[in-house]
Design a protein around this motif. Structure first.
Motif, short mmCIF file in Angstrom:
data_model
loop_
_atom_site.label_atom_id
_atom_site.label_comp_id
_atom_site.label_asym_id
_atom_site.label_seq_id
_atom_site.Cartn_x
_atom_site.Cartn_y
_atom_site.Cartn_z
N UNK A 130 0.84 -1.21 0.00
CA UNK A 130 0.00 0.00 0.00
C UNK A 130 0.87 1.25 0.00
N UNK A 131 1.96 1.25 0.74
CA UNK A 131 2.86 2.40 0.78
C UNK A 131 3.53 2.64 -0.55
N UNK A 132 3.97 1.57 -1.18
CA UNK A 132 4.64 1.69 -2.48
C UNK A 132 3.65 2.21 -3.53
N UNK A 133 2.49 1.60 -3.62
CA UNK A 133 1.56 1.93 -4.70
C UNK A 133 0.68 3.15 -4.44
N UNK A 134 0.83 3.77 -3.24
CA UNK A 134 0.19 5.08 -3.01
C UNK A 134 1.25 6.17 -2.88
N UNK A 135 2.48 5.84 -3.30
CA UNK A 135 3.58 6.80 -3.23
C UNK A 135 3.76 7.33 -1.81
N UNK A 136 3.55 6.45 -0.82
CA UNK A 136 3.73 6.73 0.61
C UNK A 136 2.69 7.68 1.20
N UNK A 137 1.60 7.91 0.47
CA UNK A 137 0.50 8.69 1.06
C UNK A 137 -0.20 7.89 2.14
N UNK A 138 -0.24 6.59 1.97
CA UNK A 138 -0.82 5.67 2.97
C UNK A 138 0.16 4.53 3.11
N UNK A 139 0.53 4.19 4.35
CA UNK A 139 1.41 3.05 4.56
C UNK A 139 0.64 1.93 5.27
N UNK A 140 1.31 0.84 5.50
CA UNK A 140 0.65 -0.33 6.11
C UNK A 140 0.14 -0.01 7.52
N UNK A 141 0.91 0.77 8.26
CA UNK A 141 0.49 1.18 9.59
C UNK A 141 -0.81 1.99 9.51
N UNK A 142 -0.86 2.96 8.60
CA UNK A 142 -2.08 3.78 8.43
C UNK A 142 -3.28 2.90 8.08
N UNK A 143 -3.06 2.01 7.12
CA UNK A 143 -4.13 1.14 6.64
C UNK A 143 -4.70 0.29 7.77
N UNK A 144 -3.81 -0.34 8.54
CA UNK A 144 -4.29 -1.20 9.61
C UNK A 144 -4.78 -0.40 10.82
N UNK A 145 -4.24 0.79 11.07
CA UNK A 145 -4.75 1.63 12.16
C UNK A 145 -6.22 1.94 11.91
N UNK A 146 -6.57 2.23 10.66
CA UNK A 146 -7.97 2.50 10.32
C UNK A 146 -8.86 1.31 10.67
N UNK A 147 -8.41 0.11 10.32
CA UNK A 147 -9.18 -1.10 10.62
C UNK A 147 -9.32 -1.27 12.14
N UNK A 148 -8.23 -1.06 12.87
CA UNK A 148 -8.27 -1.21 14.33
C UNK A 148 -9.23 -0.19 14.95
N UNK A 149 -9.22 1.03 14.46
CA UNK A 149 -10.16 2.02 14.99
C UNK A 149 -11.61 1.59 14.73
#
Length: 171
Positions: free
Chosen positions: A140-159
């Motif tokens: 996700x970080x690579x293909x969004x040019x670091x606008x969203x990383x794995x931590x961001x993606x999973x933090x959203x799910x955890x919230x």
């Protein structure tokens, strides 16, 4: 204090879980457990099952108040292969709470490698020439040019999970 068993020791996922529990007094217990699914889940159902299995195993092994599991996978559609991510949180008395997050279309050359049986983390290491990408920014970080990383993606799910849990428990 709430004891939260985490069904992984992956640093990106552990940090996401801690971020998702912001404002809740908790002690986190990361533990390596099996997802019980393919190394590369290939459907929402399989990815959800992996998250539930991780949450359940962590809860049982640590004897905690809650177990939480996060799982990344891919989903095929008529538009191509999408990255997906799911999480589950479970306590000792209720059915698991489940939530999913962001999806992005994977490039065809990445999708083809996955269809050939290679796990996404391995494909991404070869593609980027970087080690441990699954423990850092992830695909996700690579293909969004670091606008969203794995931590961001999973933090959203955890919230999403914690929000449902606190609503259920009226915390």
């Amino acid at each position: 204090m709430l004891q939260v068993a985490i069904g992984t020791k992956n640093p990106a996922k552990v940090e996401a879980i801690k971020n998702g529990f912001a404002g809740i007094e908790a002690n986190f217990l990361p533990i390596s457990v099996s997802s019980g699914v393919s190394a590369q889940p290939f459907s929402d159902e399989e990815t959800i099952r992996g998250a539930i299995n991780r949450a359940t195993s962590a809860l049982e092994k640590e004897g905690a108040d809650l177990g939480i599991g996060l799982e990344g996978g891919v989903v095929e559609s008529e538009f191509g292969l999408f990255l997906c991510n799911w999480g589950a949180i479970i306590d000792r008395t209720n059915e698991p709470i489940i939530a999913g997050g962001a999806r992005i279309l994977l490039p065809d050359e990445i999708a083809e490698e996955l269809k050939n049986g290679i796990e996404l983390g391995d494909v991404m290491e070869e593609f980027t020439k970087q080690k441990d990408i699954r423990k850092a920014e992830g695909a996700i970080g690579i293909f969004t040019n670091h606008y969203v990383n794995r931590n961001d993606m999973f933090t959203h799910v955890v919230k999403l999970l914690v929000g449902q849990f606190t609503y259920r428990k009226n915390i």
